[in-house]
Structures are given as structure tokens and as C-alpha cells.
Write an enzyme that holds these catalytic residues in place. Structure first.
Site, PDB file in Angstrom:
ATOM      1  N   ASN A  49       0.924  -1.105   0.025  1.00 40.07           N
ATOM      2  CA  ASN A  49      -0.072   0.134   0.079  1.00 40.07           C
ATOM      3  C   ASN A  49       0.883   1.250   0.102  1.00 40.07           C
ATOM      4  OD1 ASN A  49       0.638   0.941   2.944  1.00 40.07           O
ATOM      5  ND2 ASN A  49      -0.195  -1.136   3.210  1.00 40.07           N
ATOM      6  N   ASP A  86      -3.860  -6.359   4.635  1.00 38.76           N
ATOM      7  CA  ASP A  86      -5.058  -7.172   5.375  1.00 38.76           C
ATOM      8  C   ASP A  86      -4.928  -8.403   4.901  1.00 38.76           C
ATOM      9  OD1 ASP A  86      -6.271  -5.510   7.133  1.00 38.76           O
ATOM     10  OD2 ASP A  86      -7.198  -4.403   5.913  1.00 38.76           O
ATOM     11  N   LYS A 137       8.386 -17.735 -10.462  1.00 40.75           N
ATOM     12  CA  LYS A 137       7.535 -16.518 -10.972  1.00 40.75           C
ATOM     13  C   LYS A 137       6.397 -17.032 -11.646  1.00 40.75           C
ATOM     14  CE  LYS A 137       8.194 -12.608 -13.800  1.00 40.75           C
ATOM     15  NZ  LYS A 137       9.051 -12.355 -15.164  1.00 40.75           N
ATOM     16  N   PHE A 170      -4.359   3.007  14.818  1.00 41.39           N
ATOM     17  CA  PHE A 170      -4.688   3.920  13.978  1.00 41.39           C
ATOM     18  C   PHE A 170      -5.755   3.614  12.884  1.00 41.39           C
ATOM     19  CE2 PHE A 170      -0.709   6.978  14.353  1.00 41.39           C
ATOM     20  CZ  PHE A 170      -0.314   6.599  15.388  1.00 41.39           C
ATOM     21  N   LYS A 216     -13.599   0.755  15.930  1.00 41.68           N
ATOM     22  CA  LYS A 216     -12.031   0.143  15.874  1.00 41.68           C
ATOM     23  C   LYS A 216     -11.613  -0.118  17.344  1.00 41.68           C
ATOM     24  CE  LYS A 216     -10.466   0.355  12.283  1.00 41.68           C
ATOM     25  NZ  LYS A 216     -10.086   0.766  10.887  1.00 41.68           N
ATOM     26  N   LYS A 225     -11.138  -3.476  19.086  1.00 44.83           N
ATOM     27  CA  LYS A 225      -9.632  -4.038  19.250  1.00 44.83           C
ATOM     28  C   LYS A 225      -9.234  -3.938  20.562  1.00 44.83           C
ATOM     29  CE  LYS A 225      -9.016  -4.235  14.377  1.00 44.83           C
ATOM     30  NZ  LYS A 225      -8.250  -4.370  13.243  1.00 44.83           N
TER      31      LYS A 225
HETATM   32  N1  CTP Z   1      -3.566  -3.726  11.923  1.00 43.25           N
HETATM   33  C1  CTP Z   1      -2.784  -4.539  12.411  1.00 43.25           C
HETATM   34  N2  CTP Z   1      -2.910  -5.905  11.875  1.00 43.25           N
HETATM   35  C2  CTP Z   1      -3.579  -5.925  10.638  1.00 43.25           C
HETATM   36  C3  CTP Z   1      -4.182  -5.012   9.922  1.00 43.25           C
HETATM   37  C4  CTP Z   1      -4.259  -3.801  10.517  1.00 43.25           C
HETATM   38  O1  CTP Z   1      -2.371  -4.555  13.334  1.00 43.25           O
HETATM   39  N3  CTP Z   1      -3.537  -7.318   9.907  1.00 43.25           N
HETATM   40  C5  CTP Z   1      -3.636  -2.303  12.621  1.00 43.25           C
HETATM   41  C6  CTP Z   1      -2.829  -1.278  11.827  1.00 43.25           C
HETATM   42  O2  CTP Z   1      -1.628  -0.906  12.344  1.00 43.25           O
HETATM   43  C7  CTP Z   1      -3.704   0.132  12.491  1.00 43.25           C
HETATM   44  C8  CTP Z   1      -4.966  -0.643  12.721  1.00 43.25           C
HETATM   45  O3  CTP Z   1      -4.985  -1.935  12.653  1.00 43.25           O
HETATM   46  O4  CTP Z   1      -3.143   0.378  13.896  1.00 43.25           O
HETATM   47  C9  CTP Z   1      -6.153  -0.163  11.725  1.00 43.25           C
HETATM   48  O5  CTP Z   1      -6.074  -0.741  10.366  1.00 43.25           O
HETATM   49  P1  CTP Z   1      -7.059  -0.271   9.067  1.00 43.25           P
HETATM   50  O6  CTP Z   1      -6.137  -0.078   7.915  1.00 43.25           O
HETATM   51  O7  CTP Z   1      -8.036   1.050   9.509  1.00 43.25           O
HETATM   52  O8  CTP Z   1      -7.886  -1.447   8.678  1.00 43.25           O
HETATM   53  P2  CTP Z   1      -8.511  -2.657   9.434  1.00 43.25           P
HETATM   54  O9  CTP Z   1      -8.076  -2.645  10.807  1.00 43.25           O
HETATM   55  O10 CTP Z   1      -8.318  -3.540   8.544  1.00 43.25           O
HETATM   56  O11 CTP Z   1     -10.085  -2.039   9.471  1.00 43.25           O
HETATM   57  P3  CTP Z   1     -11.097  -1.864   8.260  1.00 43.25           P
HETATM   58  O12 CTP Z   1     -10.560  -2.532   7.049  1.00 43.25           O
HETATM   59  O13 CTP Z   1     -12.362  -2.362   8.964  1.00 43.25           O
HETATM   60  O14 CTP Z   1     -11.163  -0.503   7.991  1.00 43.25           O
END
Ligand code: CTP
Length: 404
Positions: free
Chosen positions: A210, A279, A289, A323, A337, A341
């Protein structure tokens, strides 16, 4: 707290005398260093009389080789004895020399030997300030994490009106003093920060990732270190140098990030999960590859470990800051969130729908707290936002303990 007040050679140098006094009124011990150009605008005697201390003026003090050597060594001693370096006025020439790392007078040499916070208050003619060369130097100095107190608008000595006037001495002194109070407020803490994106491999040459630049996480690590914390920075791949004095753990995937975080969880007291963790990932990455064919292809993805959720389960009385990047319903999404969490605070960031803003040096966020409050922070450099996050986190911990 001990401060070095570096004075550059500009018309505003006379205001530095007021600044020296304003700093002393706030309890700082002030060691003045004049550049050779500053001496043409104001005499060392003025500062010596105000501060009661010898004023440093020259790297190569005229005299014997022995005197020259002791003067050259003195800048290291001065750098080590002080808690903050304030340069006011920072002239255009000084900005250029500090940005590029020149060491051709006592002040610039001391700057290079300095590891503690640096506060720069530029002052110059409007055109000089607006010139791309100065603005580029400003960007370099800001990126280095220095506190920049921008010049104010007004009628300048040259008769022009515009930005360029040195900020008021009282304002500069207030900012320096507030830094000083915070300098050691994270002493004894171990702060774990995750930063940057993760990269989830698809095959040996491709990955899913990302746009995260890592700037917010690195600013947090830098702020925590400057406020006295032991800092562990677990970072995905970014284009930033590791901040000075932190334990730096580079990782690529969410699984590696999770393992690094869990390995160090026992030592930490504050955790900030600024990383943009992917995610989803491919569970079984092919060894070779993937070849192109004319056929349509689809990827089968599995969820990555949710590090924040796991931390929420295991956190105990540690302070956990998550975050959230949302494109709509910022506060409601962040609060959800926070609950799901088990965080103490969520730093909610409104991202543009076109995905821009990640690379910016500035940020505008809302802090959503476990106590129910939502605190908006106006747009500011990420380094400043980082300090506000720690200010609120420490307040929040006190409030949570008091409520127990
Ligand atoms: N985070 C994490 N582990 C993951 C995904 C996210 O620890 N596998 C943490 C990030 O570091 C951040 C927080 O979760 O502090 C929020 O991530 P965000 O990008 O908002 O996405 P999601 O938690 O996946 O929530 P959503 O997709 O529902 O917005």
C-alpha cells in the site's frame, strides 16, 4: 535545563538579546554562541552581561596552536552539556549551512555534534524566505525533525511587507520551555512503534502493498526517543533513515511484523500501531515467478494476522494506540475500531478518496479516546502531531489509572 542560543548574522540579531532573557526567565541556563556575521550586528558583551556567561564566538580562536585546539574541542563539550539548541535568527545562509552539514564556524560545528532537539527560528527578507533554495533547505531541516518556528508576516527592515520577521522572543521561549518540560517525560518507558506498509509476496518478484510512507510512525519514534523513551521501531520497507538511537527492526510481511511485535511485547509500556498492515496475503507463495498466459487469473487471498486485535487481547495495562485510515465516518469508524480491538486510543486519519496524502509531511487527525473524548488536531507537521499524540497518551493513562 541548559540551552545553547545560536545567533545568526541578521538584523533580527538584536531580538536574540530579548530571547536570551526570555529563556532565562523560564528557568533555562543559556550559553550564547555568535556566528562571525552576528558579531557585526550585536556584541558578545551584550549577551555576556545578560547571561553572566562567557560568549562563544570563534571556532579558531586567534592565538597559539594550543588555544586553537582547545577551542576546536570545546564545541563537542558544549554540545554534550546542553539539552536544546536554539538558533535565532536562523539566517538564509545559516539554514543552507545547517541543511548541508557545513562545519565552518563554532555554531555549525556544534550543530553537527548535537544529538538533542534543535529549534530554528528563521528570519530574513521575504524574497529570500520564499526562494526555492531556502524552501528546499527548510524542507531538509524539517525532515530532520527540527522544530521550526516560522517567521511572522510584517513590515521588514528592508521596507517590504511579508513573511520574514523573527517570531516574537516570548513565543520562541515558550516553545523551547514546553519542549524542555517534555524532554524527559517518557523516561523509563519502552515505546514500541510499528511503521510503514507491509509487503505480502505473490511470487518471488511481486508483492501486494500500500501507499504508506512510514512518516507518521518514524515521527512517533523520533518524538519518543527525544522525550527520553527507549524506542523499538518495527518497520515495513520505507524510504526513510532509521531515527537516531532507536532499536530498529526491519520487516517485510505482516507475519514478520507480528512476530517482531510479540517478541518485544513483554518489554513495552506504550505501543503505537502506525503501520499500514496489509489485510490479506497469499498463504502459499509459489517458488517460481508466475508466468503470463492469455487467461484471466484470480488471486486467492487469506487474511493476515490482525496484530492490533491480538495486542488488544494481550495488552494488560499497557497503553495501546491504534490507527485508522478512513474515507468516511471518521470518528464513528475509529470508535468502533477502538472497541473491537480493545485500544486505549485510536488516531483517526481521513484519507482522500484518491489515496493521496500518505506521502505528506503534514497530517490532520482526530484522537478518539477510551474515555469517550474525540480530540481533533489541526493540520501540522507529522513530528508535531507525534508530540500531541504522546501528550494525550500520557494524560489518558493518568485518567485511566485514576478511574481504576
Ligand atoms: N492492523 C494490524 N494488523 C492487521 C491490520 C491492521 O495490526 N492485519 C492495525 C494497523 O496497524 C492500524 C489498525 O490496525 O493500527 C487499523 O487498520 P486499518 O487500515 O484501519 O484497517 P482494518 O483494521 O483492517 O479495518 P477496516 O478494514 O475495517 O477499516
Amino acid at each position: 535545563m541548559n540551552a545553547i542560543l545560536g545567533v545568526g548574522g541578521g538584523i533580527a540579531a538584536y531580538k536574540s538579546a530579548e530571547l536570551a532573557r526570555a529563556l532565562m526567565e523560564r528557568g533555562l541556563r543559556v550559553q550564547v554562541v555568535l556566528t562571525p556575521a552576528a558579531e557585526r550586528f550585536i556584541t558578545p558583551l551584550t549577551f555576556a552581561a545578560l547571561t553572566g556567561r562567557k560568549v562563544i564566538t570563534d571556532l579558531f580562536a586567534s592565538g597559539s596552536a594550543e588555544e586553537t585546539l582547545s577551542s576546536a574541542i570545546e564545541h563537542i563539550a558544549v554540545a554534550q552539556d546542553n539539552d536544546v539548541l536554539v538558533v535565532a535568527p536562523t539566517t538564509a545562509d545559516l539554514m543552507a549551512r545547517l541543511a548541508r552539514g557545513h562545519a565552518n564556524d563554532f555554531l555549525s560545528t556544534t550543530y553537527l555534534a548535537f544529538t538533542v532537539p534543535v529549534v530554528l527560528a528563521p528570519a530574513m527578507n521575504t524574497n529570500m524566505w520564499m526562494h526555492p533554495a531556502t524552501q528546499e533547505n527548510l524542507a531538509i531541516l524539517r525532515k530532520r525533525g527540527h522544530v521550526i518556528i516560522e517567521p511572522e508576516e510584517g513590515i521588514l527592515a528592508c521596507g517590504m511587507t511579508g513573511p520574514g520577521r523573527l517570531a516574537e522572543p516570548d513565543r520562541i521561549a515558550d516553545i523551547v520551555a514546553s519542549l524542555g518540560l517534555k524532554l524527559h517525560d517518557l523516561e523509563g518507558e519502552t515505546v514500541l512503534v510499528t511503521a510503514g506498509p507491509t509487503q505480502e509476496p505473490l511470487d518471488p518478484v511481486r508483492y501486494i502493498s500500500n501507499r504508506s510512507s512510514g512518516k507518521m510512525g518514524y515521527a512517533l519514534a523520533q518524538a519518543a526517543a527525544q522525550r527520553g523513551a527507549r524506542v523499538i521501531l518495527v518497520s515495513g520497507p520505507v524510504q526513510l533513515p532509521a531515527p537516531h538511537g532507536v532499536l530498529f527492526i526491519p520487516v517485510h510481511t505482516a507475519a514478520e511484523m507480528r512476530n517482531a511485535v510479540m517478541e518485544h511485547l513483554g518489554e513495552t509500556s506504550i505501543i503505537l500501531k502506525a503501520a499500514a498492515v496489509a489485510d490479506y496475503h497469499v498463504s502459499r507463495v509459489p517458488q517460481h515467478k508466475i508466468k503470463k498466459t492469455a487467461m484471466r487469473m484470480s488471486l486467492e487471498l487469506d487474511p493476515t494476522p490482525d496484530i492490533l486485535a491480538e495486542l488488544g487481547q494481550k495488552k494488560g495495562d499497557r497503553l495501546l494506540v491504534g490507527f485508522a485510515a478512513e474515507t468516511e465516518n471518521l470518528v464513528a469508524g475509529a470508535r468502533q475500531k477502538l472497541e473491537s480491538k480493545n485500544c486505549d486510543m485510536v488516531v483517526a486519519n481521513l484519507v482522500n478518496q484518491d489515496g493521496t496524502g500518505f506521502e505528506s509531511d503534514q497530517n490532520e487527525v482526530v484522537l478518539v479516546l477510551r474515555t469517550g473524548e474525540a480530540i481533533p488536531l489541526a493540520r501540522a507537521p507529522k513530528r508535531e502531531i507525534a508530540d500531541r499524540i504522546f501528550d494525550q497518551a500520557l494524560k489518558l493513562r493518568l485518567a485511566l489509572h485514576a478511574a481504576q
